[in-house]
Design a protein around this motif. Structure first.
Motif, PDB file in Angstrom:
ATOM      1  N   LYS A 328       0.808  -1.224   0.000  1.00 31.54           N
ATOM      2  CA  LYS A 328       0.000   0.000   0.000  1.00 31.54           C
ATOM      3  C   LYS A 328       0.837   1.267   0.000  1.00 31.54           C
ATOM      4  CE  LYS A 328      -2.633  -2.643   3.439  1.00 31.54           C
ATOM      5  NZ  LYS A 328      -1.449  -3.344   3.958  1.00 31.54           N
ATOM      6  N   GLY A 330       2.661   2.919  -2.320  1.00 31.34           N
ATOM      7  CA  GLY A 330       2.250   3.794  -3.416  1.00 31.34           C
ATOM      8  C   GLY A 330       3.043   5.068  -3.571  1.00 31.34           C
ATOM      9  N   GLY A 331       4.358   5.020  -3.395  1.00 37.29           N
ATOM     10  CA  GLY A 331       5.182   6.204  -3.606  1.00 37.29           C
ATOM     11  C   GLY A 331       5.196   7.186  -2.458  1.00 37.29           C
ATOM     12  N   SER A 365       9.578  -0.740  -4.024  1.00 38.95           N
ATOM     13  CA  SER A 365       8.732  -0.182  -2.968  1.00 38.95           C
ATOM     14  C   SER A 365       8.486   1.312  -3.132  1.00 38.95           C
ATOM     15  CB  SER A 365       9.372  -0.431  -1.599  1.00 38.95           C
ATOM     16  OG  SER A 365      10.596   0.288  -1.475  1.00 38.95           O
TER      17      SER A 365
END
Length: 448
Positions: A328, A330-331, A365
């Motif tokens: 989760k 997401g940057g 990641s």
């Protein structure tokens, strides 16, 4: 065991490309070899201190460096002999051999040693382990002082393969840039003390050794919130989170909240029950959230990680929180701090050297990864790497990873680039441990 601070690191392939770029810019490879050999000769001269020197030359360009070094030593008046494994096989090595006017012995079982051995047999070009026969010959020189040219013979320069060199070095002189083997286990200890000779190569600085840690002193306009507010979420083992919270203060944060713990490690840390966690996550002054120390995998951890992710605040994720958050992230701005076992669970499909694995994990990641260990690697999603060899061996004790997580929170809470924050935290951690030394326990890192 040491390496220069903030020094460039190049793989074998990158080193060849840098040499080619240098040649294209007008500096010939022959000139680079002359510079390399001169640097080896200068160091060997100082190490030998008037004693005889034996230079072992291989058939490639590493051997060419050895021939240049032998010639330079002889010109200074040193007592120097050369032993060759085979005739030179490259044009550069043949030219260097031709300029050496002394004799060349065969590298045999019967040859006499010398007080200083210069290992110029293979360097970075080695693609397979040494054969048993050659390894046994080299072991005969054990107990003599050894200067390795670039890397000890029998070491994989890129650090991806576990080869044991038969002749570990007392000093290794890296040419142009360090190589991954100088900063990664199991090779780094075999290199002894690693020094760097700048021979005129413009090395890319995307991968370096850890810079020297320099603490940031607050100025007159600084207040507790501008120094960074950190929230540490405690789990079922609140002592670990307490270490992280105390470390955040010691590493420079101005305001630290320990959520879910009945007691604070310092009176300056604000300990709260877990009910206020969501409200703290909404605080606009909050600069970083630390989740994971002392918090085993389970529904409670997943819930707290989910809330931290939803807050959008910069995160430090340790231990089981790493695997919980990975799908989760997401940057988001985040630092992950896995040790070997946690890394293997979070990223089970990665191979290659520790540097390659850390880079791949950071890219996948989108977070900065501190791949912990004696050879700690910090990697960013954009490919930047900092290698922290040799660190401090006294950190191999329970709780020190929790302290590092807290230090990451402090550095991140001040708005630093997450890679720079991670590098600073690792540097702070090592410097603090080195100052304490023998007998260190994690609690020592957070005390005066």
């Amino acid at each position: 065991m040491s390496v220069p601070a903030d020094a460039p690191i190049l793989t074998s392939e990158a080193m060849r490309a840098a040499e080619a770029a240098c040649a294209a810019g007008g500096t010939s490879l022959a000139e680079l070899m002359e510079r390399a050999g001169a640097a080896v000769a200068d160091l060997a001269w100082r190490m030998a201190a008037g004693a005889p020197v034996l230079v072992l030359c291989g058939p490639g360009n590493n051997g060419g460096d050895g021939y240049v070094a032998a010639r330079r030593l002889a010109e200074r008046g040193a007592s120097v002999r050369v032993a060759a494994l085979a005739e030179p096989k490259t044009d550069l090595a043949r030219a260097a051999r031709a300029r050496w006017t002394g004799g060349v012995e065969a590298l045999t079982d019967e040859m006499a040693p010398a007080p200083l051995i210069v290992d110029a047999l293979f360097g970075v070009g080695l693609t397979r382990p040494l054969g048993d026969e050659l390894a046994e010959r080299l072991r005969r020189f054990a107990g003599r002082r050894v200067l390795a040219v670039d890397v000890p013979s029998g070491v994989d320069a890129d650090g991806g393969r576990d080869w044991t060199p038969p002749l570990p070095a007392d000093i290794t002189l890296a040419l142009g840039a360090l190589k991954p083997a100088h900063v990664l286990l199991p090779a780094a200890p075999y290199c002894g003390r690693t020094l760097l000779a700048g021979i005129g190569i413009a090395a890319d600085r995307g991968m370096t050794t850890l810079p020297r840690f320099v603490g940031e002193a607050p100025d007159a306009s600084t207040h507790k919130f501008s120094r960074g507010m950190v929230l540490v979420r405690a789990g079922p083992m609140p002592g670990a989170a307490g270490l992280a919270a105390a470390a955040a203060l010691r590493a420079g944060a101005g305001y630290v909240v320990l959520s879910g713990a009945a007691r604070a490690p310092f009176s300056a840390v604000i300990a709260e029950d877990g009910e206020g966690y969501a409200g703290r996550l909404d605080d606009a002054r909050l600069g970083a959230v630390v989740v994971g120390p002392g918090y085993p995998a389970g529904a409670a951890l997943d819930r707290d990680v989910k809330a931290a992710l939803a807050s959008g605040k910069p995160l430090v994720l340790d231990a089981a929180a790493i695997a919980s958050a990975l799908p989760k992230l997401g940057g988001m701005t985040a630092i992950l701090t896995p040790h070997e076992g946690e890394f293997a669970r979070a990223f089970p499909d990665f191979g290659g050297s520790k540097i390659e694995r850390a880079r791949a994990a950071a890219e996948r990641s989108g977070a900065v990864v501190i791949y912990k260990g004696a050879d700690t690697i910090v990697a960013a999603p954009d490919g930047r790497v900092a290698a922290a060899w040799p660190g401090c061996a006294w950190l191999a004790t329970a709780g020190t990873g929790d302290v590092l997580a807290g230090a990451c929170g402090a550095m991140l809470a001040r708005g630093r680039d997450p890679f720079d924050a991670a590098v600073a935290a690792v540097g702070w951690h090592i410097v603090r441990a080195q100052a304490i030394g023998p007998g260190l326990v994690a609690d020592d890192l957070i005390r005066d």
